[in-house]
Design an enzyme around this catalytic site. Structure first.
Site, PDB file in Angstrom:
ATOM      1  N   CYS A 133      39.035  45.094  49.674  1.00 17.99           N
ATOM      2  CA  CYS A 133      37.987  44.710  48.720  1.00 17.99           C
ATOM      3  C   CYS A 133      37.077  43.634  49.300  1.00 17.99           C
ATOM      4  O   CYS A 133      37.543  42.630  49.814  1.00 17.99           O
ATOM      5  CB  CYS A 133      38.584  44.133  47.446  1.00 17.99           C
ATOM      6  N   ASN A 187      40.104  38.492  49.947  1.00 22.04           N
ATOM      7  CA  ASN A 187      40.178  38.945  51.332  1.00 22.04           C
ATOM      8  C   ASN A 187      39.255  38.136  52.221  1.00 22.04           C
ATOM      9  O   ASN A 187      38.185  37.707  51.801  1.00 22.04           O
ATOM     10  CB  ASN A 187      39.825  40.433  51.416  1.00 22.04           C
ATOM     11  N   LEU A 228      35.501  39.930  37.030  1.00 22.07           N
ATOM     12  CA  LEU A 228      35.363  38.711  36.230  1.00 22.07           C
ATOM     13  C   LEU A 228      35.423  37.479  37.130  1.00 22.07           C
ATOM     14  O   LEU A 228      34.489  36.704  37.207  1.00 22.07           O
ATOM     15  CB  LEU A 228      36.479  38.708  35.186  1.00 22.07           C
ATOM     16  N   GLY A 283      27.758  47.699  47.124  1.00 21.30           N
ATOM     17  CA  GLY A 283      26.754  48.004  46.114  1.00 21.30           C
ATOM     18  C   GLY A 283      27.243  47.833  44.693  1.00 21.30           C
ATOM     19  O   GLY A 283      28.429  47.702  44.428  1.00 21.30           O
ATOM     20  N   GLU A 305      30.069  52.210  54.512  1.00 18.60           N
ATOM     21  CA  GLU A 305      31.483  52.472  54.733  1.00 18.60           C
ATOM     22  C   GLU A 305      32.102  53.100  53.491  1.00 18.60           C
ATOM     23  O   GLU A 305      31.682  52.835  52.364  1.00 18.60           O
ATOM     24  CB  GLU A 305      32.202  51.161  55.079  1.00 18.60           C
ATOM     25  N   CYS A 334      27.301  37.792  45.276  1.00 15.64           N
ATOM     26  CA  CYS A 334      28.586  37.122  45.032  1.00 15.64           C
ATOM     27  C   CYS A 334      29.001  36.354  46.294  1.00 15.64           C
ATOM     28  O   CYS A 334      28.922  36.882  47.410  1.00 15.64           O
ATOM     29  CB  CYS A 334      29.672  38.135  44.657  1.00 15.64           C
TER      30      CYS A 334
HETATM   31  N1  SAH Z   1      29.625  45.647  42.639  1.00 16.28           N
HETATM   32  C1  SAH Z   1      30.810  46.117  42.005  1.00 16.28           C
HETATM   33  C2  SAH Z   1      31.683  47.007  42.876  1.00 16.28           C
HETATM   34  C3  SAH Z   1      31.921  46.627  44.300  1.00 16.28           C
HETATM   35  S1  SAH Z   1      33.011  45.333  44.723  1.00 16.28           S
HETATM   36  C4  SAH Z   1      31.609  44.963  41.472  1.00 16.28           C
HETATM   37  O1  SAH Z   1      31.257  43.821  41.731  1.00 16.28           O
HETATM   38  O2  SAH Z   1      32.568  45.190  40.746  1.00 16.28           O
HETATM   39  C5  SAH Z   1      34.652  45.777  44.344  1.00 16.28           C
HETATM   40  C6  SAH Z   1      35.516  44.578  43.988  1.00 16.28           C
HETATM   41  O3  SAH Z   1      35.850  43.765  45.140  1.00 16.28           O
HETATM   42  C7  SAH Z   1      34.835  43.646  43.010  1.00 16.28           C
HETATM   43  O4  SAH Z   1      35.746  43.251  42.025  1.00 16.28           O
HETATM   44  C8  SAH Z   1      34.477  42.464  43.905  1.00 16.28           C
HETATM   45  O5  SAH Z   1      34.248  41.301  43.178  1.00 16.28           O
HETATM   46  C9  SAH Z   1      35.687  42.393  44.786  1.00 16.28           C
HETATM   47  N2  SAH Z   1      35.524  41.572  45.983  1.00 16.28           N
HETATM   48  C10 SAH Z   1      34.381  41.253  46.633  1.00 16.28           C
HETATM   49  N3  SAH Z   1      34.633  40.469  47.696  1.00 16.28           N
HETATM   50  C11 SAH Z   1      35.965  40.276  47.725  1.00 16.28           C
HETATM   51  C12 SAH Z   1      36.834  39.576  48.612  1.00 16.28           C
HETATM   52  N4  SAH Z   1      36.387  38.934  49.676  1.00 16.28           N
HETATM   53  N5  SAH Z   1      38.160  39.610  48.328  1.00 16.28           N
HETATM   54  C13 SAH Z   1      38.633  40.293  47.254  1.00 16.28           C
HETATM   55  N6  SAH Z   1      37.861  40.988  46.405  1.00 16.28           N
HETATM   56  C14 SAH Z   1      36.539  40.969  46.628  1.00 16.28           C
END
Ligand code: SAH
Length: 346
Positions: free
Chosen positions: A335, A292, A217, A161, A91, A115
Site C-alpha cells: 500500500c 509502508n 481515514l 490514483g 503499476e 497525502c
Molecule cells: N486514493 C485511494 C486509493 C489508493 S491508496 C485512497 O486514498 O483510498 C490505497 C490505500 O493505501 C489508501 O488507504 C492509502 O491511504 C494507503 N496508503 C498510502 N500510502 C501508504 C503507505 N505508505 N503505507 C500504508 N498505506 C498507505
C-alpha cells in the site's frame, strides 16, 4: 481508434449496430476478449471476415506492454509495470491469498490528492486511466494465472490514483469485469477505496452497485487528518462521516475504514479512542495498516507492540478491527508504494 476493452457489452452492441451487425456479435466478442483471452482480432474466427476486417481497421485490443514484472520471494505477490504509447506507466499488483487471487488496479497515472505518506502522489497526477486501461491491468494478472488454471477472484481499486476522481471510468471498469459473458467477477468481490471525496461517496450510495466501499481515514480529528491528507480541508470529518452514514443507510452495507499507523503521529491509545468514538454509529470494519516505507517520506513505523495495543484498545471499545497483512514488501508492491518508476529504467 476504438479500444475494445473500453466497451460495456451494451455499448459494443450499439457500435456493432452501426456496422449492421446483430447483437449476439457483442457476446461473441466478449467471449473472445475475456473468456478465451484473445489478444488479436484475427483470432476471433467465428466473426464474419467482413466484421473482422472492419474491426482490424477501426479497433485495438491490447494497448499496454509489460515493461517489468517482479515476483515477491516472500509471498508470491507480482507487481507489473505497464507502459502505454503516450509513455505513461502505471503499476498493478497480483496478490495470492488462500481464499483466492486479488488484483490491485491503478485508476490514475499518479495522483493529485497529496497525502503526505504516499508515493503515488509525489509527481502529481499525469492523466486518468480509461476503463479499458484498467481492464488491461487486470488481464495481465489473469493471463499469468491462466498458466496454472487459476482466476482473479477479487479486485481492489487501491493502486495509484483516486477512483472517485475518475468515477465514470471506475464504474465502467466494474461493469465490464462484472459482465457474465466476460470475466464475471462478482460486484461483492470488488472494493473501491477513496481518500474521502464526499460527492463520490454519495454518488456511489445512490447508484446501487453492491461493491464494497473502503474509506482511507488515517486520523480521527481534523487537525491531524488535514496535516496528513490535504483533502480533509475540503471535506472535513463531520462531512465525511455524514456521507458514510448516508452510504450505510442507503445501501445497508458496512464500510471498511483504512488506518495507516504512522509512528508517533496517529498511533497512541488516545488516537484509538478518538477513532472508536468517531465511527461508533457506523456499521464498519477497521483495517490497520502498518505504514509502508517510502524513501522520499520521512516517518517511522509503529512498533509491533504498539500496533497490538492500538488494536486491543479498538476492540475493547467494540470496534471491529484487524491488521492488514503486508504483501510484496520486498518488491515495493505494498500500500502506498506504487509509482510510475519508468524514469529509473531509461
Ligand atoms: N486514493 C485511494 C486509493 C489508493 S491508496 C485512497 O486514498 O483510498 C490505497 C490505500 O493505501 C489508501 O488507504 C492509502 O491511504 C494507503 N496508503 C498510502 N500510502 C501508504 C503507505 N505508505 N503505507 C500504508 N498505506 C498507505
Amino acid at each position: 481508434m476504438h479500444h475494445l476493452y473500453n466497451f460495456r457489452k451494451r455499448e459494443l452492441i450499439d457500435l456493432l449496430k452501426t456496422y449492421g451487425e446483430p447483437s449476439y456479435r457483442a457476446t461473441q466478442i466478449f467471449e473472445w476478449l475475456y473468456q478465451k483471452r484473445a489478444t488479436r482480432i484475427s483470432e476471433m474466427t467465428n466473426l464474419s471476415k467482413k466484421l473482422r476486417q472492419r474491426l482490424e481497421e477501426e479497433a485495438t485490443v491490447v494497448t499496454s506492454e509489460a515493461l517489468r514484472k517482479q515476483v515477491s520471494k516472500v509471498d508470491g505477490t507480482v507487481k507489473f509495470l505497464l507502459g502505454w504509447s503516450d509513455h505513461v506507466t502505471v503499476e498493478t499488483v497480483l496478490m495470492r491469498h488462500d481464499y483466492g487471487n486479488s488484483v490491485c488496479v491503478s485508476t490514475q497515472v499518479g495522483c493529485k490528492m497529496g497525502c503526505t505518506f504516499c508515493a503515488s502522489t509525489l509527481g502529481g497526477m499525469i492523466r486518468q486511466m480509461t476503463a479499458g486501461e484498467m481492464v488491461e491491468q487486470l488481464l495481465w494478472s489473469q493471463r499469468l494465472l491462466d498458466d496454472t488454471d487459476e482466476r482473479v477472484s477479487s479486485v481492489v481499486l487501491m493502486g495509484s490514483g483516486e477512483p472517485m476522481d475518475n468515477y465514470e471510468q471506475a464504474m465502467k471498469f466494474i461493469d465490464i469485469i462484472n459482465d457474465p459473458n466476460g470475466l464475471n467477477i462478482g460486484q461483492r468481490h470488488i472494493t473501491i477505496s477513496t481518500v474521502g471525496l464526499v460527492p463520490g461517496i454519495i454518488r456511489l450510495a445512490d447508484d446501487g452497485r453492491p461493491i464494497t466501499l473502503a474509506v482511507s481515514l488515517h486520523a480521527a480529528n481534523d487537525e491531524l487528518r488535514s496535516s496528513m491528507m490535504p483533502v480533509n480541508r475540503a471535506y472535513p470529518l463531520e462531512k465525511l462521516m455524514e456521507a458514510c452514514q448516508y452510504y450505510c443507510q442507503k445501501t445497508g452495507r458496512r464500510i471498511s475504514f483504512e488506518y495507516a499507523l504512522v509512528g508517533g503521529k496517529n498511533d497512541s491509545l488516545e488516537d484509538a479512542r478518538q477513532l472508536a468514538a468517531l465511527i461508533r454509529n457506523l456499521p464498519s470494519h477497521v483495517n490497520l495498516i502498518p505504514v509502508n516505507y517510502v524513501p522520499e517520506r520521512n516517518y517511522s513505523r509503529t512498533p509491533k507492540d504498539q500496533i497490538d495495543a492500538f488494536l486491543q484498545e479498538l476492540r475493547r471499545l467494540g470496534v471491529n478491527a484487524t491488521i492488514r497483512r503486508e504483501m510484496g514488501h520486498d518488491i515495493s508492491a505494498a500500500c502506498g508504494q506504487l509509482r510510475a518508476e519508468h524514469a529509473e529504467l531509461v
